[in-house]
Design an enzyme around this catalytic site. Sequence first.
Site, PDB file in Angstrom:
ATOM      1  N   PRO A  99      12.421 124.216 -18.380  1.00 13.11           N
ATOM      2  CA  PRO A  99      13.721 124.795 -18.958  1.00 13.11           C
ATOM      3  C   PRO A  99      14.855 124.692 -18.000  1.00 13.11           C
ATOM      4  O   PRO A  99      14.721 124.337 -16.824  1.00 13.11           O
ATOM      5  CB  PRO A  99      13.350 126.133 -19.058  1.00 13.11           C
ATOM      6  N   GLY A 101      18.115 125.273 -15.873  1.00 13.75           N
ATOM      7  CA  GLY A 101      18.792 126.239 -15.203  1.00 13.75           C
ATOM      8  C   GLY A 101      18.230 127.686 -14.833  1.00 13.75           C
ATOM      9  O   GLY A 101      18.540 128.638 -15.072  1.00 13.75           O
ATOM     10  N   GLY A 103      15.730 127.609 -12.029  1.00 11.05           N
ATOM     11  CA  GLY A 103      15.360 127.658 -10.844  1.00 11.05           C
ATOM     12  C   GLY A 103      14.117 126.728 -10.800  1.00 11.05           C
ATOM     13  O   GLY A 103      13.294 127.094  -9.644  1.00 11.05           O
ATOM     14  N   SER A 106      15.096 121.510 -12.658  1.00  6.94           N
ATOM     15  CA  SER A 106      15.490 120.632 -13.588  1.00  6.94           C
ATOM     16  C   SER A 106      16.608 119.484 -13.415  1.00  6.94           C
ATOM     17  O   SER A 106      16.427 118.439 -13.662  1.00  6.94           O
ATOM     18  CB  SER A 106      15.640 121.344 -15.012  1.00  6.94           C
ATOM     19  N   SER A 107      17.737 119.961 -12.857  1.00  6.56           N
ATOM     20  CA  SER A 107      18.510 119.184 -12.450  1.00  6.56           C
ATOM     21  C   SER A 107      18.102 118.064 -11.385  1.00  6.56           C
ATOM     22  O   SER A 107      18.141 116.816 -11.611  1.00  6.56           O
ATOM     23  CB  SER A 107      19.961 119.788 -11.951  1.00  6.56           C
ATOM     24  N   ALA A 108      17.343 118.455 -10.144  1.00  5.01           N
ATOM     25  CA  ALA A 108      17.052 117.350  -9.414  1.00  5.01           C
ATOM     26  C   ALA A 108      15.735 116.435  -9.929  1.00  5.01           C
ATOM     27  O   ALA A 108      16.012 115.401  -9.871  1.00  5.01           O
ATOM     28  CB  ALA A 108      15.999 118.044  -8.308  1.00  5.01           C
ATOM     29  N   ALA A 109      14.836 117.266 -10.644  1.00 12.92           N
ATOM     30  CA  ALA A 109      13.991 116.444 -11.525  1.00 12.92           C
ATOM     31  C   ALA A 109      14.447 115.391 -12.712  1.00 12.92           C
ATOM     32  O   ALA A 109      14.017 113.982 -12.589  1.00 12.92           O
ATOM     33  CB  ALA A 109      12.808 117.089 -12.182  1.00 12.92           C
ATOM     34  N   ASP A 150      14.663 121.006  -3.262  1.00 14.90           N
ATOM     35  CA  ASP A 150      14.512 120.507  -4.504  1.00 14.90           C
ATOM     36  C   ASP A 150      14.147 119.027  -4.890  1.00 14.90           C
ATOM     37  O   ASP A 150      13.233 118.700  -5.438  1.00 14.90           O
ATOM     38  CB  ASP A 150      15.720 120.890  -5.603  1.00 14.90           C
TER      39      ASP A 150
END
Length: 317
Positions: A99, A101, A103, A106-109, A150
């Site tokens: 999911p 946002g 924590g 997800s943005s780094a992955a 992250d």
Amino acid sequence: MDQLKRQEAFGEAHGKLILVGEHVVVYNKPAIAIPIPLKIRACIRDNPGEISVSSSIYSGKLTDMPEPLTGISDCIKGTFERCNKALEGIHIDVTSELPQGRGLGSSAASATAVVRAIYKYFQKDLTKEELYSLVGLAETYAHGKPSGIDMVAVAGDDAILFQKPEKVSMLPAAKPFHMVVADTGLAGDTKKAVEHVKKLIEQSPHTIELIMDQIEDIVMGAKKAILEGDSELLGSLLLKNHEKLKQLEVSDPLLDHLVEAVISSGALGAKLTGAGMGGCMIALTKDRSKAELISEKLIKEGAKVAWYYSTDSNRID
Ligand code: PMV
């Protein structure tokens, strides 16, 4: 396009949980993160013309990406530049089990999966340093002042003790830990939470430094607990860390409620994970059957999803 043959390339990364030390890690203190097997995959295929992207949050041209996706767009452009290729000729499809946002990284992955896929597509070797510097383009936009934990956690397979600027050590657990990860269903805002802590430091430097020192002690205690396989000690430290995160004002009523609910149901410890102000929480339990009871309790008390995860398995369910 300098490739005549039609081709496809894939890149993958997984999510992460911060066990202890979020926020203080931005200020050069240590934190511990573990990988979780919720994956993000990027698939690249030939597609003449402008670069296009499809994902659950955006589908369209790279050049039309909305402002909140500037980080990943900068990361794609930076990766093409590093590969010495013109910005054209491919479609990038991103699918995610993580999911957004919450924590869980997800943005780094997503950035890691995309960079890996582009390098594979152009048949280039990717060093860790290149990967981190390119993913850093996305992370800097998403976080403002990312610690870097992250991007290291989502790209590797081990629990890590991380400390800026570049101290990373593996933390092999003496025994598996049983955990429940619960999603409040409320999106967190990492940038806002990190800025809030910065503001608190400016307002009351001595008080906040003291809290940060206390979190550092918690992290060092957690390191020992992991290395010795002491889940009771680890649980009590998670709870202490949550109390400190409350003092940093990054928790919220639902996160606090879920933490209290699982503690009164016999979890060994619990805390928010990641930047907070929404997002996810984690609970540590004695074994799998206790984790199942705790998952049910979390859903009853308002969590949207609860996953069971054991650190010795490659599955989350
Ligand atoms: O992306 P999140 O929500 O897991 O937050 C990362 C952890 C922080 O310590 C709050 C920020 C950082 O850059 O380390």
